[in-house]
Design a protein around this motif. Structure first.
Motif, PDB file in Angstrom:
ATOM      1  N   VAL A  48       0.835  -1.201   0.000  1.00 26.48           N
ATOM      2  CA  VAL A  48       0.000   0.000   0.000  1.00 26.48           C
ATOM      3  C   VAL A  48       0.873   1.255   0.000  1.00 26.48           C
ATOM      4  N   THR A  49       1.866   1.282   0.872  1.00 27.56           N
ATOM      5  CA  THR A  49       2.730   2.455   0.994  1.00 27.56           C
ATOM      6  C   THR A  49       3.435   2.767  -0.324  1.00 27.56           C
ATOM      7  N   MET A  50       4.050   1.771  -0.932  1.00 32.67           N
ATOM      8  CA  MET A  50       4.807   1.994  -2.157  1.00 32.67           C
ATOM      9  C   MET A  50       3.902   2.362  -3.332  1.00 32.67           C
ATOM     10  N   SER A  51       2.711   1.796  -3.366  1.00 31.60           N
ATOM     11  CA  SER A  51       1.777   2.128  -4.440  1.00 31.60           C
ATOM     12  C   SER A  51       1.345   3.586  -4.347  1.00 31.60           C
ATOM     13  N   VAL A  52       1.057   4.041  -3.129  1.00 30.03           N
ATOM     14  CA  VAL A  52       0.646   5.434  -2.941  1.00 30.03           C
ATOM     15  C   VAL A  52       1.803   6.383  -3.229  1.00 30.03           C
ATOM     16  N   PHE A  53       3.008   6.047  -2.754  1.00 29.24           N
ATOM     17  CA  PHE A  53       4.182   6.868  -3.028  1.00 29.24           C
ATOM     18  C   PHE A  53       4.424   6.990  -4.535  1.00 29.24           C
ATOM     19  N   THR A  54       4.287   5.874  -5.242  1.00 30.01           N
ATOM     20  CA  THR A  54       4.666   5.838  -6.649  1.00 30.01           C
ATOM     21  C   THR A  54       3.656   6.524  -7.552  1.00 30.01           C
ATOM     22  N   PHE A  55       2.373   6.279  -7.313  1.00 31.84           N
ATOM     23  CA  PHE A  55       1.347   6.750  -8.249  1.00 31.84           C
ATOM     24  C   PHE A  55       0.393   7.794  -7.663  1.00 31.84           C
ATOM     25  N   GLY A  56       0.616   8.179  -6.404  1.00 27.55           N
ATOM     26  CA  GLY A  56      -0.273   9.154  -5.777  1.00 27.55           C
ATOM     27  C   GLY A  56      -0.281  10.502  -6.462  1.00 27.55           C
ATOM     28  N   LYS A  57       0.800  10.827  -7.170  1.00 27.53           N
ATOM     29  CA  LYS A  57       0.866  12.109  -7.860  1.00 27.53           C
ATOM     30  C   LYS A  57      -0.107  12.170  -9.038  1.00 27.53           C
ATOM     31  N   LEU A  58      -0.444  10.994  -9.592  1.00 29.74           N
ATOM     32  CA  LEU A  58      -1.318  10.949 -10.749  1.00 29.74           C
ATOM     33  C   LEU A  58      -2.798  11.030 -10.387  1.00 29.74           C
ATOM     34  N   THR A  59      -3.135  10.528  -9.218  1.00 29.82           N
ATOM     35  CA  THR A  59      -4.552  10.400  -8.872  1.00 29.82           C
ATOM     36  C   THR A  59      -4.817  10.947  -7.477  1.00 29.82           C
ATOM     37  N   PRO A  60      -5.638  11.973  -7.343  1.00 27.79           N
ATOM     38  CA  PRO A  60      -5.923  12.557  -6.027  1.00 27.79           C
ATOM     39  C   PRO A  60      -6.481  11.518  -5.056  1.00 27.79           C
ATOM     40  N   GLY A  61      -5.858  11.390  -3.923  1.00 26.86           N
ATOM     41  CA  GLY A  61      -6.329  10.445  -2.919  1.00 26.86           C
ATOM     42  C   GLY A  61      -5.759   9.057  -3.056  1.00 26.86           C
ATOM     43  N   ALA A  62      -5.288   8.700  -4.262  1.00 23.01           N
ATOM     44  CA  ALA A  62      -4.691   7.375  -4.492  1.00 23.01           C
ATOM     45  C   ALA A  62      -5.546   6.281  -3.852  1.00 23.01           C
ATOM     46  N   HIS A  63      -6.754   6.088  -4.367  1.00 24.90           N
ATOM     47  CA  HIS A  63      -7.688   5.155  -3.742  1.00 24.90           C
ATOM     48  C   HIS A  63      -7.253   3.704  -3.890  1.00 24.90           C
ATOM     49  N   PHE A  64      -7.128   3.236  -5.119  1.00 23.68           N
ATOM     50  CA  PHE A  64      -6.764   1.851  -5.439  1.00 23.68           C
ATOM     51  C   PHE A  64      -7.706   0.840  -4.786  1.00 23.68           C
ATOM     52  N   ASN A  65      -8.936   1.266  -4.551  1.00 16.56           N
ATOM     53  CA  ASN A  65      -9.876   0.472  -3.767  1.00 16.56           C
ATOM     54  C   ASN A  65     -11.285   1.014  -4.022  1.00 16.56           C
ATOM     55  N   PRO A  66     -12.187   0.223  -4.628  1.00 18.45           N
ATOM     56  CA  PRO A  66     -13.544   0.706  -4.894  1.00 18.45           C
ATOM     57  C   PRO A  66     -14.291   1.163  -3.650  1.00 18.45           C
ATOM     58  N   ALA A  67     -14.074   0.493  -2.517  1.00 13.01           N
ATOM     59  CA  ALA A  67     -14.756   0.894  -1.287  1.00 13.01           C
ATOM     60  C   ALA A  67     -14.324   2.293  -0.859  1.00 13.01           C
ATOM     61  N   VAL A  68     -13.028   2.581  -0.992  1.00 11.80           N
ATOM     62  CA  VAL A  68     -12.524   3.914  -0.661  1.00 11.80           C
ATOM     63  C   VAL A  68     -13.084   4.946  -1.628  1.00 11.80           C
ATOM     64  N   THR A  69     -13.131   4.610  -2.908  1.00  9.55           N
ATOM     65  CA  THR A  69     -13.669   5.536  -3.905  1.00  9.55           C
ATOM     66  C   THR A  69     -15.124   5.892  -3.593  1.00  9.55           C
ATOM     67  N   ILE A  70     -15.936   4.882  -3.292  1.00 11.65           N
ATOM     68  CA  ILE A  70     -17.342   5.127  -2.959  1.00 11.65           C
ATOM     69  C   ILE A  70     -17.456   5.973  -1.691  1.00 11.65           C
ATOM     70  N   ALA A  71     -16.631   5.655  -0.690  1.00 13.41           N
ATOM     71  CA  ALA A  71     -16.665   6.417   0.561  1.00 13.41           C
ATOM     72  C   ALA A  71     -16.281   7.870   0.337  1.00 13.41           C
ATOM     73  N   MET A  72     -15.283   8.102  -0.501  1.00 10.88           N
ATOM     74  CA  MET A  72     -14.851   9.470  -0.766  1.00 10.88           C
ATOM     75  C   MET A  72     -15.922  10.244  -1.530  1.00 10.88           C
ATOM     76  N   ALA A  73     -16.689   9.556  -2.352  1.00 10.67           N
ATOM     77  CA  ALA A  73     -17.816  10.209  -3.030  1.00 10.67           C
ATOM     78  C   ALA A  73     -18.908  10.562  -2.026  1.00 10.67           C
ATOM     79  N   VAL A  74     -19.193   9.642  -1.098  1.00 10.05           N
ATOM     80  CA  VAL A  74     -20.177   9.912  -0.049  1.00 10.05           C
ATOM     81  C   VAL A  74     -19.743  11.105   0.797  1.00 10.05           C
TER      82      VAL A  74
END
Length: 235
Positions: A48-74
């Motif tokens: 999780v840490t390395m994925s967020v470090f590596t690609f977090g600049k491309l995607t705000p919030g670096a969700h990589f998880n549908p549950a997180v995406t839905i929660a952030m929309a809520v």
């Protein structure tokens, strides 16, 4: 487009490193065979840490998880129009990450006759099958994940600290709450590789356990939405 590429690549790396450590621990004749639960939880936390470090600049919030995406929309942090595209990108990334794990460990898959161990390198499964308890485990684990991530946003954090905190959070969930169901806490991380398992020509394939498959999909979504709603009410 950059956001979708980030979600795709970030989820691919997440699954590659996360299920990669599981494959290394449970498949036969690997260097880290039988290294144990602590190694798996640390490996997933670092994934999780390395994925967020590596690609977090491309995607705000670096969700990589549908549950997180839905929660952030809520919670109002992500537009609802982005939810479906994000989730599609996350599932495609999970497919890619799992295919790489399978290809890299193929001789070890061929050397492992335990079909349950093989499935465990793709998807989660409970230590004891009890649907009500299994759902509670996934709901609680994902609730803690999302509620705490939302709380990070309330703090004045140093640049670059958030990925480390999220990785530490995943480690805490794995160590404290993960022993019941394997803490999927991410529908794409579980369902995506489970679909790959279903279609791959594995030597020792076994069943994909579709009777359990809804638990690590619906449980995390329920937990994530509850966390977003309660966090909004409190803060």
């Amino acid at each position: 487009m950059n956001e979708l590429i980030g979600e795709f690549l970030g989820t691919a790396m997440l699954v590659l490193l996360g299920n990669g450590v599981v494959a290394g621990v449970v498949l036969n004749k690997t260097k880290n065979n039988n290294a144990g639960w602590i190694v798996i939880t640390i490996g997933w936390a670092m994934a999780v840490t390395m994925s967020v470090f590596t690609f977090g600049k491309l995607t705000p919030g670096a969700h990589f998880n549908p549950a997180v995406t839905i929660a952030m929309a809520v919670a109002g942090n992500t537009p609802w129009s982005s939810v479906i595209p994000y989730i599609i990108a996350q599932f495609l990334g999970a497919f890619l990450g799992q295919l790489i794990v399978w290809q890299m460990y193929k001789p070890h898959y061929d050397a492992t006759e335990d079909t349950g161990a093989v499935l465990g390198t793709f998807a989660t499964g409970p230590a004891l099958y009890d649907k009500a308890s299994n759902y509670i485990s996934e709901i609680v684990g994902t609730f803690v994940l999302v509620f705490t991530i939302l709380s990070f946003g309330l703090q004045e954090l140093a640049a670059g600290l958030t990925p480390l905190l999220v990785g530490g959070l995943v480690l805490a969930i794995g160590l404290s709450l993960g022993g019941t169901t394997g803490y999927a806490i991410n529908p794409a991380r579980d369902l995506g590789p489970r679909i790959v398992h279903h279609f791959l020509p594995l030597k020792h394939k076994g069943d994909s356990d579709w009777g359990y498959a809804l638990v690590p999909v619906l449980g995390p979504i329920i937990g994530a939405v509850l966390a977003a709603v309660l966090h909004g009410l409190i803060f």
